[in-house]
Enzyme design. Structure first.
Site, PDB file in Angstrom:
ATOM      1  N   THR A  67       2.514  21.124  12.294  1.00 15.70           N
ATOM      2  CA  THR A  67       2.677  20.570  10.958  1.00 15.70           C
ATOM      3  C   THR A  67       3.677  21.389  10.153  1.00 15.70           C
ATOM      4  OG1 THR A  67       1.487  19.677   9.048  1.00 15.70           O
ATOM      5  CG2 THR A  67       0.658  21.754   9.929  1.00 15.70           C
ATOM      6  N   LYS A  71       7.923  21.467  12.124  1.00 21.49           N
ATOM      7  CA  LYS A  71       8.143  20.305  12.988  1.00 21.49           C
ATOM      8  C   LYS A  71       9.539  20.261  13.630  1.00 21.49           C
ATOM      9  CE  LYS A  71       4.741  17.207  10.915  1.00 21.49           C
ATOM     10  NZ  LYS A  71       4.452  15.881  10.386  1.00 21.49           N
ATOM     11  N   ASP A 107       3.841  10.857  14.800  1.00 19.73           N
ATOM     12  CA  ASP A 107       3.770  10.406  13.398  1.00 19.73           C
ATOM     13  C   ASP A 107       4.321   8.983  13.273  1.00 19.73           C
ATOM     14  OD1 ASP A 107       2.658  12.616  12.113  1.00 19.73           O
ATOM     15  OD2 ASP A 107       4.596  13.601  11.865  1.00 19.73           O
ATOM     16  N   ALA A 132      13.580  11.154   1.501  1.00 18.34           N
ATOM     17  CA  ALA A 132      14.473  11.396   2.643  1.00 18.34           C
ATOM     18  C   ALA A 132      14.121  12.727   3.293  1.00 18.34           C
ATOM     19  CB  ALA A 132      15.929  11.384   2.183  1.00 18.34           C
ATOM     20  N   TYR A 229      -2.502  10.306   1.371  1.00 21.63           N
ATOM     21  CA  TYR A 229      -3.886   9.788   1.411  1.00 21.63           C
ATOM     22  C   TYR A 229      -4.811  10.609   0.519  1.00 21.63           C
ATOM     23  CZ  TYR A 229      -3.680  13.405   4.965  1.00 21.63           C
ATOM     24  OH  TYR A 229      -3.429  14.569   5.621  1.00 21.63           O
TER      25      TYR A 229
HETATM   26  P1  NAP Z   1       9.432  16.983   2.690  1.00 21.02           P
HETATM   27  O1  NAP Z   1      10.225  17.048   3.940  1.00 21.02           O
HETATM   28  O2  NAP Z   1       9.208  18.226   1.893  1.00 21.02           O
HETATM   29  O3  NAP Z   1      10.143  15.867   1.726  1.00 21.02           O
HETATM   30  C1  NAP Z   1       9.726  15.707   0.404  1.00 21.02           C
HETATM   31  C2  NAP Z   1      10.367  14.453  -0.186  1.00 21.02           C
HETATM   32  O4  NAP Z   1       9.825  14.275  -1.500  1.00 21.02           O
HETATM   33  C3  NAP Z   1      11.878  14.542  -0.349  1.00 21.02           C
HETATM   34  O5  NAP Z   1      12.436  13.260  -0.256  1.00 21.02           O
HETATM   35  C4  NAP Z   1      12.000  15.085  -1.783  1.00 21.02           C
HETATM   36  O6  NAP Z   1      13.217  14.767  -2.421  1.00 21.02           O
HETATM   37  C5  NAP Z   1      10.882  14.303  -2.451  1.00 21.02           C
HETATM   38  N1  NAP Z   1      10.429  14.979  -3.666  1.00 21.02           N
HETATM   39  C6  NAP Z   1       9.680  16.119  -3.750  1.00 21.02           C
HETATM   40  N2  NAP Z   1       9.447  16.421  -5.044  1.00 21.02           N
HETATM   41  C7  NAP Z   1      10.074  15.471  -5.789  1.00 21.02           C
HETATM   42  C8  NAP Z   1      10.192  15.232  -7.189  1.00 21.02           C
HETATM   43  N3  NAP Z   1       9.614  16.048  -8.079  1.00 21.02           N
HETATM   44  N4  NAP Z   1      10.888  14.154  -7.597  1.00 21.02           N
HETATM   45  C9  NAP Z   1      11.454  13.318  -6.693  1.00 21.02           C
HETATM   46  N5  NAP Z   1      11.389  13.472  -5.367  1.00 21.02           N
HETATM   47  C10 NAP Z   1      10.702  14.552  -4.912  1.00 21.02           C
HETATM   48  O7  NAP Z   1       7.973  16.401   2.937  1.00 21.02           O
HETATM   49  P2  NAP Z   1       7.510  15.416   4.135  1.00 21.02           P
HETATM   50  O8  NAP Z   1       7.059  16.209   5.289  1.00 21.02           O
HETATM   51  O9  NAP Z   1       8.586  14.401   4.324  1.00 21.02           O
HETATM   52  O10 NAP Z   1       6.199  14.732   3.506  1.00 21.02           O
HETATM   53  C11 NAP Z   1       6.294  13.779   2.453  1.00 21.02           C
HETATM   54  C12 NAP Z   1       4.905  13.211   2.154  1.00 21.02           C
HETATM   55  O11 NAP Z   1       4.411  12.471   3.264  1.00 21.02           O
HETATM   56  C13 NAP Z   1       3.862  14.313   1.882  1.00 21.02           C
HETATM   57  O12 NAP Z   1       3.127  13.917   0.739  1.00 21.02           O
HETATM   58  C14 NAP Z   1       2.969  14.300   3.094  1.00 21.02           C
HETATM   59  O13 NAP Z   1       1.633  14.609   2.743  1.00 21.02           O
HETATM   60  C15 NAP Z   1       3.081  12.849   3.563  1.00 21.02           C
HETATM   61  N6  NAP Z   1       2.851  12.732   5.015  1.00 21.02           N
HETATM   62  C16 NAP Z   1       1.780  11.991   5.434  1.00 21.02           C
HETATM   63  C17 NAP Z   1       1.533  11.860   6.784  1.00 21.02           C
HETATM   64  C18 NAP Z   1       0.347  11.052   7.247  1.00 21.02           C
HETATM   65  O14 NAP Z   1      -0.078  11.202   8.395  1.00 21.02           O
HETATM   66  N7  NAP Z   1      -0.173  10.181   6.426  1.00 21.02           N
HETATM   67  C19 NAP Z   1       2.386  12.462   7.740  1.00 21.02           C
HETATM   68  C20 NAP Z   1       3.482  13.193   7.278  1.00 21.02           C
HETATM   69  C21 NAP Z   1       3.700  13.326   5.902  1.00 21.02           C
HETATM   70  P3  NAP Z   1      14.490  15.762  -2.285  1.00 21.02           P
HETATM   71  O15 NAP Z   1      15.075  15.476  -0.933  1.00 21.02           O
HETATM   72  O16 NAP Z   1      15.364  15.383  -3.417  1.00 21.02           O
HETATM   73  O17 NAP Z   1      13.948  17.178  -2.396  1.00 21.02           O
END
Ligand code: NAP
Length: 287
Positions: A67, A71, A107, A132, A229
């Protein structure tokens, strides 16, 4: 289950790992299916992923989940990588092979199974994708390979959306991902979209946050899927519902990414009945 000399071990590496629900998924499955297997979280410090994977190999661990934040970093510690995971550029599951681990990304397939189980169709759809980051990148790839017509990828940092779009479009050989700055949602044409919320905005404890808080966007959404979630219902989901759409959270995605990992480790197919029992247990954690 009695732990004995034949017990196999699987686990999760990441940082932090203290709040993970994965042990609940895998330990419930091993109990339901009568496998002699335990699953434990392993917090791994920055810079020690390679040592952790080598140690797991030496200890003959059957499999690992990976995680945040490892990753992508874990890829260099693998003996082999599945083509899909390589294309996505992220690995969340390691399976023991002779001489090391093979990396997979469950995923993406987990999200697909979750969406299919809710009757959500990607093929031929016009999709709004918020984010993204690592997860949104896998979603973009999923939508592209499953036949989405167009995916409008809206991100605060537009350069990141441009990079993902360029890579995914090149991989699938068509211009399906359209990168946009978040504020340009006003330029989307008037029609109904499937919207996938893939940012970390709205995650507990910031449950009143949402990337776009404008009714004009939610009027255009027939179905909203939030990868988050926790909370059970995000503000994004609430806004979709208030404007007449259906909304789903990411718990089934979490469930199915775990189920697929479990299937890879044990060479079994988990019956849907068992998956539902695990889902009810996970759900009990939130509602
Ligand atoms: P990540 O790589 O850190 O990406 C975060 C994303 O959120 C980026 O697009 C970022 O934009 C945006 N963001 C963060 N803060 C922001 C703000 N204040 N305003 C606007 N945009 C913002 O995280 P990730 O691994 O992709 O995970 C994203 C979400 O998916 C998390 O909440 C995670 O819990 C969920 N998730 C769920 C599962 C599941 O099994 N259900 C699996 C994986 C992830 P910038 O690029 O501009 O920073």
């Amino acid at each position: 289950m009695e732990i004995n000399g034949k017990t196999r071990t699987c686990g999760l590496i990441g940082n932090p790992v203290e709040h993970t629900l994965s042990p609940m998924i895998h330990n419930t499955l091993s109990k339901l299916l009568g496998h002699n297997l335990v699953y434990v979280p392993f917090p791994v410090e920055q810079g020690r992923v390679d040592t952790a994977v080598a140690g797991a190999d030496a200890l003959n661990l059957l499999g690992l989940n990976v995680t945040v934040p490892y990753k992508s970093e874990v890829i260099k510690s693998l003996r082999e990588i599945d083509e899909l995971a390589e294309n996505i550029g992220a690995v969340n599951t390691l399976v023991k092979t002779d001489g090391g681990y093979k990396g997979y990304n469950t995923d993406m397939e987990g999200l697909y199974r979750a969406m299919t189980s809710e009757g959500i169709v990607i093929d031929g759809e016009q999709i709004i994708l918020l984010g993204a980051g690592g997860a949104a990148r896998a979603v973009a790839y999923l939508c592209a390979v499953k036949g989405a017509d167009k995916v409008y990828m809206l991100n605060r940092t537009v350069g990141k959306a441009e990079t993902v779009a360029e890579e995914v479009n090149r991989t699938v050989g068509r211009e399906v991902i359209v990168p946009m700055a978040t504020e340009d949602y006003t330029k989307l044409s008037d029609r109904k979209y499937l919207a996938i919320q893939g940012t970390s905005v709205g995650l507990a404890p910031h449950t009143e946050d949402v990337v776009i808080d404008d009714a004009a966007l939610y009027e255009k959404i027939h179905t909203g899927f939030d990868l988050i979630y926790n909370p059970w219902e995000t503000k994004f989901m609430r806004l979709v519902k208030e404007h007449g759409g259906n909304a789903y959270n990411g718990l089934k995605m979490l469930l199915y990414q775990g189920i697929i990992a479990y299937e890879l480790w044990n060479g079994v197919s988990v019956p849907e009945e068992s998956a539902q029992m695990v889902y009810e247990k996970l759900k009990g954690h939130f509602v």
